[in-house]
Design a protein around this motif. Sequence first.
Motif, PDB file in Angstrom:
ATOM      1  N   ALA A 111       0.827  -1.208   0.000  1.00 46.63           N
ATOM      2  CA  ALA A 111       0.000   0.000   0.000  1.00 46.63           C
ATOM      3  C   ALA A 111       0.858   1.253   0.000  1.00 46.63           C
ATOM      4  O   ALA A 111       0.563   2.217  -0.711  1.00 46.63           O
ATOM      5  CB  ALA A 111      -0.940  -0.008   1.208  1.00 46.63           C
ATOM      6  N   VAL A 112       1.923   1.249   0.775  1.00 50.58           N
ATOM      7  CA  VAL A 112       2.836   2.397   0.809  1.00 50.58           C
ATOM      8  C   VAL A 112       3.438   2.621  -0.575  1.00 50.58           C
ATOM      9  O   VAL A 112       3.525   3.751  -1.060  1.00 50.58           O
ATOM     10  CB  VAL A 112       3.936   2.186   1.867  1.00 50.58           C
ATOM     11  CG1 VAL A 112       5.021   3.253   1.748  1.00 50.58           C
ATOM     12  CG2 VAL A 112       3.330   2.215   3.268  1.00 50.58           C
ATOM     13  N   GLU A 113       3.840   1.541  -1.231  1.00 49.23           N
ATOM     14  CA  GLU A 113       4.422   1.642  -2.573  1.00 49.23           C
ATOM     15  C   GLU A 113       3.427   2.251  -3.565  1.00 49.23           C
ATOM     16  O   GLU A 113       3.787   3.118  -4.370  1.00 49.23           O
ATOM     17  CB  GLU A 113       4.844   0.252  -3.067  1.00 49.23           C
ATOM     18  CG  GLU A 113       6.032  -0.344  -2.332  1.00 49.23           C
ATOM     19  CD  GLU A 113       6.285  -1.781  -2.761  1.00 49.23           C
ATOM     20  OE1 GLU A 113       5.534  -2.285  -3.633  1.00 49.23           O
ATOM     21  OE2 GLU A 113       7.220  -2.410  -2.223  1.00 49.23           O
ATOM     22  N   VAL A 114       2.176   1.788  -3.504  1.00 52.28           N
ATOM     23  CA  VAL A 114       1.173   2.278  -4.449  1.00 52.28           C
ATOM     24  C   VAL A 114       0.844   3.739  -4.181  1.00 52.28           C
ATOM     25  O   VAL A 114       0.716   4.544  -5.116  1.00 52.28           O
ATOM     26  CB  VAL A 114      -0.095   1.402  -4.383  1.00 52.28           C
ATOM     27  CG1 VAL A 114      -1.187   1.972  -5.281  1.00 52.28           C
ATOM     28  CG2 VAL A 114       0.218  -0.023  -4.809  1.00 52.28           C
ATOM     29  N   LEU A 115       0.725   4.110  -2.912  1.00 54.99           N
ATOM     30  CA  LEU A 115       0.443   5.508  -2.574  1.00 54.99           C
ATOM     31  C   LEU A 115       1.583   6.411  -3.028  1.00 54.99           C
ATOM     32  O   LEU A 115       1.349   7.527  -3.515  1.00 54.99           O
ATOM     33  CB  LEU A 115       0.214   5.644  -1.071  1.00 54.99           C
ATOM     34  CG  LEU A 115      -1.089   5.037  -0.538  1.00 54.99           C
ATOM     35  CD1 LEU A 115      -1.107   5.058   0.984  1.00 54.99           C
ATOM     36  CD2 LEU A 115      -2.301   5.771  -1.088  1.00 54.99           C
ATOM     37  N   GLU A 116       2.809   5.953  -2.878  1.00 50.75           N
ATOM     38  CA  GLU A 116       3.957   6.729  -3.363  1.00 50.75           C
ATOM     39  C   GLU A 116       3.915   6.851  -4.882  1.00 50.75           C
ATOM     40  O   GLU A 116       4.164   7.925  -5.439  1.00 50.75           O
ATOM     41  CB  GLU A 116       5.263   6.064  -2.922  1.00 50.75           C
ATOM     42  CG  GLU A 116       5.537   6.193  -1.429  1.00 50.75           C
ATOM     43  CD  GLU A 116       6.793   5.459  -1.014  1.00 50.75           C
ATOM     44  OE1 GLU A 116       7.336   4.679  -1.846  1.00 50.75           O
ATOM     45  OE2 GLU A 116       7.243   5.635   0.130  1.00 50.75           O
ATOM     46  N   LEU A 117       3.587   5.757  -5.558  1.00 50.62           N
ATOM     47  CA  LEU A 117       3.504   5.754  -7.015  1.00 50.62           C
ATOM     48  C   LEU A 117       2.501   6.786  -7.509  1.00 50.62           C
ATOM     49  O   LEU A 117       2.736   7.476  -8.516  1.00 50.62           O
ATOM     50  CB  LEU A 117       3.096   4.357  -7.507  1.00 50.62           C
ATOM     51  CG  LEU A 117       2.830   4.199  -9.004  1.00 50.62           C
ATOM     52  CD1 LEU A 117       4.124   4.346  -9.801  1.00 50.62           C
ATOM     53  CD2 LEU A 117       2.181   2.856  -9.295  1.00 50.62           C
ATOM     54  N   LEU A 118       1.391   6.921  -6.798  1.00 50.22           N
ATOM     55  CA  LEU A 118       0.324   7.827  -7.223  1.00 50.22           C
ATOM     56  C   LEU A 118       0.449   9.217  -6.600  1.00 50.22           C
ATOM     57  O   LEU A 118      -0.424  10.073  -6.792  1.00 50.22           O
ATOM     58  CB  LEU A 118      -1.044   7.222  -6.889  1.00 50.22           C
ATOM     59  CG  LEU A 118      -1.331   5.852  -7.512  1.00 50.22           C
ATOM     60  CD1 LEU A 118      -2.766   5.435  -7.254  1.00 50.22           C
ATOM     61  CD2 LEU A 118      -1.055   5.859  -9.010  1.00 50.22           C
ATOM     62  N   GLY A 119       1.514   9.438  -5.846  1.00 46.98           N
ATOM     63  CA  GLY A 119       1.776  10.762  -5.311  1.00 46.98           C
ATOM     64  C   GLY A 119       0.867  11.212  -4.189  1.00 46.98           C
ATOM     65  O   GLY A 119       0.662  12.413  -3.989  1.00 46.98           O
TER      66      GLY A 119
END
Length: 235
Positions: A123-131
């Motif tokens: 989830a952290v990775e995806v949130l970072e990916l989407l800014g």
Amino acid sequence: MTQPMIELREVSRRYDDGPPALHEATLTVRPGEAVAILGPSGSGKSTLLNLIAGLDRPDTGTVTVDGLRVDRLGEAASALYRRSRIGMVFQFFNLLDDLTVIDNVVLPARLAGLARGVAHRRAVEVLELLGIDRHARAYPGRLSGGERQRVAVARALMNRPALLLADEPTGALDTAAGQDVSGLLTALNAEGQTIVVVTHDLALARSCTNRTVRIADGRITEDVPSRAVTPEAAR
């Protein structure tokens, strides 16, 4: 030859005694394509999306997604299919207001059986990916419409779906937020994500998809590159 991501063959669906919501629809979507489904209210585009998502079954014809015959799935198998193979984004976000952003995003992975720690890292990775990682501990009600839609997209991507389905993803957004979501979908497609968008928004179809399919009265009437579609196709 690459296997189609979506393959509908002569699909029809009728509700009650009315005219067909979808009539003998045949459609093929290749991996990596971004396709917009355009048409007026009641044209059959939402029925088409629901059949691809396994939320409905055709009366006749076949629906195959990522090599799986979706029209043959029982209720439990259909739910598993939606968790593991597709991500869905809706017009009104469908976020849980009593959960933080990261807890909303983690939820699909936890339902799929992913360990808590692994799901949290993903989830952290995806949130970072989407800014939007700076909003991880915020509640959805404190975010703008565009930010909430980004959270909804993050949730849809949690289980690394082969296919992303979006139902009027800019319908509840102002122009600026709509452009933000359009840019996000464009970026995801550029990275190889297959996307199908149901929309009335011609600008969205032109900006973030490379192909437009028009539906009228339950029939597919046009299938063209997005930049070639005319304003009438969205009405």
